[in-house]
Design a protein around this motif. Structure first.
Motif, PDB file in Angstrom:
ATOM      1  N   PHE A 158       0.798  -1.220   0.000  1.00 44.73           N
ATOM      2  CA  PHE A 158       0.000   0.000   0.000  1.00 44.73           C
ATOM      3  C   PHE A 158       0.834   1.276   0.000  1.00 44.73           C
ATOM      4  N   VAL A 159       1.483   1.614   1.108  1.00 46.10           N
ATOM      5  CA  VAL A 159       2.123   2.921   1.260  1.00 46.10           C
ATOM      6  C   VAL A 159       3.138   3.197   0.162  1.00 46.10           C
ATOM      7  N   MET A 160       4.029   2.262  -0.092  1.00 45.82           N
ATOM      8  CA  MET A 160       5.094   2.482  -1.062  1.00 45.82           C
ATOM      9  C   MET A 160       4.548   2.830  -2.441  1.00 45.82           C
ATOM     10  N   ARG A 161       3.434   2.190  -2.833  1.00 52.83           N
ATOM     11  CA  ARG A 161       2.856   2.454  -4.152  1.00 52.83           C
ATOM     12  C   ARG A 161       1.880   3.617  -4.123  1.00 52.83           C
ATOM     13  N   TRP A 162       1.149   3.781  -3.012  1.00 49.75           N
ATOM     14  CA  TRP A 162       0.143   4.835  -2.923  1.00 49.75           C
ATOM     15  C   TRP A 162       0.766   6.223  -2.968  1.00 49.75           C
ATOM     16  N   LEU A 171      -0.158   0.093 -10.002  1.00 50.68           N
ATOM     17  CA  LEU A 171       1.263   0.405 -10.146  1.00 50.68           C
ATOM     18  C   LEU A 171       2.092  -0.843  -9.875  1.00 50.68           C
ATOM     19  N   ALA A 172       2.823  -1.289 -10.875  1.00 49.45           N
ATOM     20  CA  ALA A 172       3.678  -2.471 -10.720  1.00 49.45           C
ATOM     21  C   ALA A 172       4.786  -2.173  -9.709  1.00 49.45           C
ATOM     22  N   PRO A 173       5.128  -3.127  -8.857  1.00 53.16           N
ATOM     23  CA  PRO A 173       6.173  -2.891  -7.848  1.00 53.16           C
ATOM     24  C   PRO A 173       7.481  -2.383  -8.444  1.00 53.16           C
ATOM     25  N   ALA A 174       7.838  -2.890  -9.610  1.00 58.23           N
ATOM     26  CA  ALA A 174       9.104  -2.492 -10.229  1.00 58.23           C
ATOM     27  C   ALA A 174       9.099  -1.041 -10.680  1.00 58.23           C
ATOM     28  N   SER A 206      11.737  -4.029   0.691  1.00 59.32           N
ATOM     29  CA  SER A 206      11.220  -3.282  -0.461  1.00 59.32           C
ATOM     30  C   SER A 206      11.919  -3.703  -1.748  1.00 59.32           C
ATOM     31  N   LEU A 207      13.232  -3.867  -1.692  1.00 56.74           N
ATOM     32  CA  LEU A 207      13.973  -4.266  -2.889  1.00 56.74           C
ATOM     33  C   LEU A 207      13.569  -5.669  -3.338  1.00 56.74           C
ATOM     34  N   LEU A 208      13.323  -6.539  -2.386  1.00 55.94           N
ATOM     35  CA  LEU A 208      12.849  -7.888  -2.736  1.00 55.94           C
ATOM     36  C   LEU A 208      11.517  -7.809  -3.476  1.00 55.94           C
ATOM     37  N   TYR A 209      10.607  -7.020  -2.936  1.00 56.57           N
ATOM     38  CA  TYR A 209       9.282  -6.867  -3.546  1.00 56.57           C
ATOM     39  C   TYR A 209       9.388  -6.277  -4.946  1.00 56.57           C
ATOM     40  N   MET A 210      10.209  -5.264  -5.100  1.00 54.23           N
ATOM     41  CA  MET A 210      10.351  -4.600  -6.399  1.00 54.23           C
ATOM     42  C   MET A 210      11.046  -5.504  -7.405  1.00 54.23           C
ATOM     43  N   ARG A 211      12.049  -6.237  -6.961  1.00 54.20           N
ATOM     44  CA  ARG A 211      12.815  -7.087  -7.879  1.00 54.20           C
ATOM     45  C   ARG A 211      12.028  -8.327  -8.291  1.00 54.20           C
ATOM     46  N   HIS A 212      11.379  -8.974  -7.332  1.00 50.52           N
ATOM     47  CA  HIS A 212      10.663 -10.219  -7.626  1.00 50.52           C
ATOM     48  C   HIS A 212       9.234  -9.974  -8.093  1.00 50.52           C
ATOM     49  N   ARG A 213       8.739  -8.751  -7.867  1.00 52.53           N
ATOM     50  CA  ARG A 213       7.346  -8.410  -8.228  1.00 52.53           C
ATOM     51  C   ARG A 213       6.365  -9.362  -7.560  1.00 52.53           C
ATOM     52  N   ASN A 214       6.726  -9.806  -6.378  1.00 54.44           N
ATOM     53  CA  ASN A 214       5.932 -10.784  -5.650  1.00 54.44           C
ATOM     54  C   ASN A 214       6.006 -10.447  -4.167  1.00 54.44           C
TER      55      ASN A 214
END
Length: 242
Positions: A158-162, A171-174, A206-214
């Motif tokens: 939520f917060v990081m993308r919002w 909004l895609a995590p990457a 956060s980097l894990l989420y953005m890199r793996h998109r999961n």
């Protein structure tokens, strides 16, 4: 000769948000409410302690806190579309596990006075000097199974993308920008008494989420950190880290 546009006919830029749009969508509230409930119980515990209740008497507030958060997560489970994704593949899973262990090592070492804000009363599960294993099991289970899901849904999903997009689910995590990344990481850090360790953990997850998109990668890493931290706390008696 200068051309003048009639302001009555000049096009106007669309507002960033429709004037009648709510600040938070239903999907946002599904992520805010479990986190808000978790914080509410922290504040409640502090208020009750100020009225004279002992820390020992307040230990049983944690099982209630975790039960309420788990209930809210269950009620809103259909809104967590990212958690319907399959678990990470083997390589991604191993990286998530490694990151979780690395964050744990850093967490228990980034505790110098300047790396902390305020003080943490900790969570002492001993009764009359003896370990209360029921309290210990509930504490570790809550920290490893409930808190990572709740916090990753709130801070990363939520917060990081919002911060970058009101329609955060689109909004895609990457594609998260530097503003969303920094705001979520810093706030996540200062949610904890060990603010620097919190920021480091926030960056890693956060980097894990953005890199793996999961989101499961971040949840798993977070769960490993919290679970192993619980084992370390019990083994060493370092209750302040709880």
């Amino acid at each position: 000769m200068t051309e003048h546009n009639d302001p009555r006919t000049a096009p106007t830029a669309p507002p960033a948000f429709p004037v009648d749009a709510p600040l938070f969508s239903r999907a946002a509230w599904a992520r805010i409410l479990p986190f808000g409930a978790y914080i509410f119980f922290i504040i409640l515990g502090d208020m009750l302690e100020r009225t004279g209740m002992s820390r020992a008497d307040l230990r049983w507030l944690y099982p209630v806190q975790i039960a309420v958060v788990a209930l809210l997560l269950g009620v809103n489970w259909r809104s967590y579309h990212e958690l319907r994704a399959p678990l990470p593949g083997l390589k991604q899973l191993l990286l998530a596990l490694l990151v979780g262990v690395l964050v744990l090592v850093l967490w228990v070492n980034l505790d110098a006075p300047w790396m902390t804000v305020g003080s943490s009363p900790g969570y002492d599960p001993r009764t009359n000097g003896e370990l209360d294993w029921l309290l210990i099991l509930i504490r570790i289970a809550g920290a490893a199974l409930v808190v990572p899901v709740m916090e990753e849904l709130f801070w990363r999903s939520f917060v990081m993308r919002w911060v970058d997009a009101a329609d955060f689910e689109a909004l895609a995590p990457a594609r998260v920008g530097i503003k969303g990344f920094l705001v979520s990481v810093v706030l996540f850090g200062f949610e904890h008494n060990l603010w620097l360790a919190g920021i480091v953990a926030g960056v890693a997850y956060s980097l894990l989420y953005m890199r793996h998109r999961n989101l499961w990668s971040a949840v798993i890493a977070h769960a490993v950190t919290n679970g192993l931290l619980g084992v370390w706390v019990v083994a060493t008696g370092s209750w302040a880290f709880w």
